[in-house]
Design a protein around this motif. Structure first.
Motif, PDB file in Angstrom:
ATOM      1  N   GLN A  54      38.454  41.079  29.710  1.00  0.00           N
ATOM      2  CA  GLN A  54      38.495  42.472  30.202  1.00  0.00           C
ATOM      3  C   GLN A  54      39.916  42.634  30.875  1.00  0.00           C
ATOM      4  OE1 GLN A  54      35.258  42.385  32.720  1.00  0.00           O
ATOM      5  NE2 GLN A  54      34.298  44.286  31.550  1.00  0.00           N
ATOM      6  N   GLN A  55      40.356  41.610  31.418  1.00  0.00           N
ATOM      7  CA  GLN A  55      41.682  41.522  32.033  1.00  0.00           C
ATOM      8  C   GLN A  55      42.837  41.791  30.940  1.00  0.00           C
ATOM      9  OE1 GLN A  55      42.137  38.298  34.510  1.00  0.00           O
ATOM     10  NE2 GLN A  55      40.270  38.994  35.679  1.00  0.00           N
ATOM     11  N   PHE A  72      47.876  48.601  41.216  1.00  0.00           N
ATOM     12  CA  PHE A  72      46.556  48.207  41.468  1.00  0.00           C
ATOM     13  C   PHE A  72      46.149  46.726  40.714  1.00  0.00           C
ATOM     14  CE2 PHE A  72      42.125  48.116  41.150  1.00  0.00           C
ATOM     15  CZ  PHE A  72      41.818  48.017  42.523  1.00  0.00           C
ATOM     16  N   PRO A  73      46.169  47.032  39.217  1.00  0.00           N
ATOM     17  CA  PRO A  73      45.674  45.807  38.467  1.00  0.00           C
ATOM     18  C   PRO A  73      46.635  44.715  38.827  1.00  0.00           C
ATOM     19  CG  PRO A  73      46.648  47.766  37.147  1.00  0.00           C
ATOM     20  CD  PRO A  73      46.594  48.175  38.337  1.00  0.00           C
ATOM     21  N   ARG A 129      56.062  42.729  41.476  1.00  0.00           N
ATOM     22  CA  ARG A 129      55.306  43.957  41.202  1.00  0.00           C
ATOM     23  C   ARG A 129      55.713  45.123  41.134  1.00  0.00           C
ATOM     24  NH1 ARG A 129      50.693  43.267  45.342  1.00  0.00           N
ATOM     25  NH2 ARG A 129      51.912  41.569  46.274  1.00  0.00           N
ATOM     26  N   PHE A 149      42.998  56.710  40.606  1.00  0.00           N
ATOM     27  CA  PHE A 149      41.989  56.409  42.117  1.00  0.00           C
ATOM     28  C   PHE A 149      43.101  57.373  43.051  1.00  0.00           C
ATOM     29  CE2 PHE A 149      42.381  52.033  40.653  1.00  0.00           C
ATOM     30  CZ  PHE A 149      40.945  52.095  39.834  1.00  0.00           C
ATOM     31  N   ARG A 185      49.411  52.437  34.148  1.00  0.00           N
ATOM     32  CA  ARG A 185      48.465  51.662  34.655  1.00  0.00           C
ATOM     33  C   ARG A 185      47.738  50.782  33.728  1.00  0.00           C
ATOM     34  NH1 ARG A 185      43.394  54.009  37.912  1.00  0.00           N
ATOM     35  NH2 ARG A 185      42.533  54.237  35.745  1.00  0.00           N
ATOM     36  N   MET A 237      42.762  50.758  29.641  1.00  0.00           N
ATOM     37  CA  MET A 237      42.042  52.074  29.091  1.00  0.00           C
ATOM     38  C   MET A 237      42.567  53.149  29.613  1.00  0.00           C
ATOM     39  SD  MET A 237      38.166  52.602  28.030  1.00  0.00           S
ATOM     40  CE  MET A 237      37.625  54.060  27.574  1.00  0.00           C
ATOM     41  N   SER A 291      48.163  43.804  41.554  1.00  0.00           N
ATOM     42  CA  SER A 291      47.652  43.169  43.120  1.00  0.00           C
ATOM     43  C   SER A 291      46.267  42.369  42.853  1.00  0.00           C
ATOM     44  CB  SER A 291      47.507  44.258  44.039  1.00  0.00           C
ATOM     45  OG  SER A 291      48.508  45.042  44.304  1.00  0.00           O
ATOM     46  N   MET A 292      45.559  42.990  41.868  1.00  0.00           N
ATOM     47  CA  MET A 292      44.117  42.363  41.961  1.00  0.00           C
ATOM     48  C   MET A 292      44.234  41.103  40.954  1.00  0.00           C
ATOM     49  SD  MET A 292      42.031  43.897  43.656  1.00  0.00           S
ATOM     50  CE  MET A 292      40.482  43.378  42.933  1.00  0.00           C
ATOM     51  N   PHE A 293      44.939  41.141  40.017  1.00  0.00           N
ATOM     52  CA  PHE A 293      45.201  39.834  38.903  1.00  0.00           C
ATOM     53  C   PHE A 293      46.108  39.030  38.638  1.00  0.00           C
ATOM     54  CE2 PHE A 293      41.644  42.843  37.640  1.00  0.00           C
ATOM     55  CZ  PHE A 293      40.538  42.090  38.006  1.00  0.00           C
ATOM     56  N   SER A 294      47.134  39.320  39.242  1.00  0.00           N
ATOM     57  CA  SER A 294      48.563  38.695  38.737  1.00  0.00           C
ATOM     58  C   SER A 294      49.091  37.895  40.007  1.00  0.00           C
ATOM     59  CB  SER A 294      49.701  39.629  38.467  1.00  0.00           C
ATOM     60  OG  SER A 294      50.281  40.398  39.652  1.00  0.00           O
ATOM     61  N   LYS A 295      49.662  36.836  39.618  1.00  0.00           N
ATOM     62  CA  LYS A 295      50.159  36.226  40.828  1.00  0.00           C
ATOM     63  C   LYS A 295      51.696  36.543  41.244  1.00  0.00           C
ATOM     64  CE  LYS A 295      47.121  32.465  39.982  1.00  0.00           C
ATOM     65  NZ  LYS A 295      46.655  31.391  39.271  1.00  0.00           N
ATOM     66  N   LYS A 316      35.234  38.538  32.193  1.00  0.00           N
ATOM     67  CA  LYS A 316      36.643  38.773  32.656  1.00  0.00           C
ATOM     68  C   LYS A 316      37.833  38.504  32.204  1.00  0.00           C
ATOM     69  CE  LYS A 316      34.668  39.461  37.433  1.00  0.00           C
ATOM     70  NZ  LYS A 316      34.423  39.210  38.778  1.00  0.00           N
TER      71      LYS A 316
END
Lengths: 246, 252
Positions: free
Chosen positions: B77-78, B101-102, B114, B90, B150, B82, B104-108, B74
């Motif tokens: 991958q982060q 989206f990325p 954002r 999406f 993205r 790609m 929201s999923m992984f950053s603080k 992970k």
């Protein structure tokens, strides 16, 4: 051999769902969105089906009761128990397997063939959990309420049909509804609903997730999702009845 | 640096990649070229972990990616962005939500941070006032640019582009090529582009790997490619009159 492979693949797929979510907050938002789509989005079709189902059961019961020794209130009993035990949890869930199941399979299948699932995987997101877990949780939480509404509308439909056609006067129907009512029947129906909700969402998601090819295969996955869901609903209807009622 | 060591990939009895060893230089646009069906996309999917090689391994900065479990992969991958052939945006999300989206999923980051980052990324790919639109409402070239936005949103170290010019007109293709080249330099990424578009080779190729029938036939610079006398490579690269004229011009 292919079926054994598919069963194994299905359970491995299910095992991936229960891993820790990347962002709990986003999963929760997805669950509420899915509950809205599955719940409120299905109310119309459920209400129409339930009302007519209740009406038909009442009229057919009245038609079949020819013995003058059988009170007319029996029609209310038959309608109530048929709707609560079988029609709302099983038939309505089979209708929902067609509506929700095909929608889930085609949504996830399209995401697969257009590489959207690959995009999630590359980002390091557990795609099966992200896409499927909110749908399963949402269905298990919201569909029992939909089935409760179906029961209410079905019984109401039966009452109106009986009264309007004169097949069963209101007083007899209402007396029948209250006569020897077993509350466990409602619990039993809700247990079945939870089992069927899991079947519909997980089978449809599995079919969509493992789609290979293009638009044609997405259509086939959608059809398979509905067919397998319906067969499994009937099988588990029997199993649940055997385990809980007999 | 990303390396592939002796990568072999089979689908049933069909060997799609055979013993491919290659390396991709950091901070440069690395190209994988080859005809349709030569195994370029499979190689790229092996590099990013979408396919597991049957033999060989993929190395990211000295660390074996292949040997890692899904969970251990992970963090790497982060750092990967790609761009897929069809964009892979999406459908249910707007352009803005896709780019966010990325994050929201992984950053603080906070919501405002954002939003600012999304604005920056969309501006960087020259997209304005499209944040509210859905992928179905924008053109193919715009979809590719949103996909690039993205891909760079989370400031990746590695950017993979699978046929970024497919389905685009020559002018838009050029815009995408230049954009990939510019962001590679700007964000100091290792970029790997899969292509069979010779314009891309001429425009952006700093290091080129040629795949033919699942095997690597050439690895080198654009200048070396033009001078190469490998028959299979010549047949592929200089198939068009335009490319033959270009070679003559370059040689003279």
């Amino acid at each position: 051999m292919r079926y054994i492979f598919s069963i194994g693949q299905y359970w491995i797929f299910m095992a991936r769902l229960v891993q820790k979510p990347e962002r709990f907050r986003i999963y929760m938002r997805q669950i509420f969105l899915e509950m809205d789509a599955m719940g409120f989005g299905s109310l119309g079709i459920v209400a129409v089906n339930s009302a007519f189902m209740g009406a038909v059961i009442t009229i057919q019961s009245a038609y079949n009761i020819v013995n003058p020794l059988v009170p007319l209130s029996a029609i209310g009993i038959v309608a109530r128990d048929s709707i609560i035990l079988e029609f709302s949890p099983t038939v309505i869930m089979m209708v929902l397997a067609g509506k929700i199941g095909s929608s889930i399979a085609s949504e996830i299948g399209t995401m697969r063939v257009t590489e959207q699932i690959d995009a999630l995987e590359i980002m390091g997101i557990n795609s099966s959990s992200f896409l499927v877990l909110p749908k399963v949780v949402a269905a298990v939480l919201i569909l029992p309420f939909i089935v409760l509404i179906s029961m209410f509308v079905g019984i109401l439909g039966g009452w109106l049909a009986g009264d309007m056609t004169g097949a069963c006067p209101s007083a007899d129907y209402l007396k029948g509804l209250q006569d020897s009512f077993v509350t466990f029947n409602v619990t039993f129906a809700l247990i079945k609903t939870v089992v069927f909700a899991f079947i519909i969402t997980s089978v449809a998601s599995y079919q969509g997730y493992f789609t290979r090819g293009g638009a044609l295969e997405v259509g086939k996955a959608s059809t398979r999702a509905v067919v397998f869901s319906n067969i499994l609903i009937l099988l588990f209807d029997y199993i649940c009845t055997q385990l809980l009622l007999v | 640096m990303i390396e592939g060591r002796s990568i072999t990939k089979r689908f049933g009895s069909n060997t799609v990649l055979e013993d491919i060893t290659c390396s991709f230089e950091p901070g440069k646009v690395n190209l994988i070229i080859g005809a349709s069906g030569s195994g370029k996309t499979v190689l790229m999917k092996c590099l990013v972990g979408l396919f597991e090689p049957d033999e060989g391994e993929v190395i990211y900065d000295g660390q074996s990616f292949t040997a890692l479990s899904h969970k251990e992969r992970k963090p790497i991958q982060q750092e990967i962005g790609m761009l897929f052939q069809g964009g892979a945006l999406f459908d249910s999300m707007t352009v803005k939500q896709n780019v966010m989206f990325p994050l929201s999923m992984f950053s603080k980051m906070s919501y405002k941070e954002r939003v600012d980052r999304v604005e920056f990324c969309l501006n960087r790919v020259n997209l304005v006032n499209v944040g509210h639109l859905y992928p179905a409402e924008i053109s193919g070239g715009m979809k590719k640019r949103v996909a690039i936005a993205r891909a760079i949103a989370n400031q990746p170290k590695y950017l993979f582009c699978d046929e970024p010019n497919s389905g685009l007109d020559p002018k838009t293709s050029l815009v995408i090529d230049r954009l990939i080249e510019e962001i590679t330099e700007e964000f100091k990424m290792t970029t790997i582009v899969n292509t069979h578009d010779m314009n891309t080779v001429v425009e952006t190729g700093e290091k080129i790997i040629f795949i033919y029938k699942g095997k690597k036939w050439f690895e080198g610079s654009a200048a070396e490619l033009i001078k190469s006398d490998i028959k299979e490579l010549e047949e592929f690269v200089f198939a068009s009159k335009m490319m033959r004229a270009f070679r003559q011009q370059a040689q003279s």
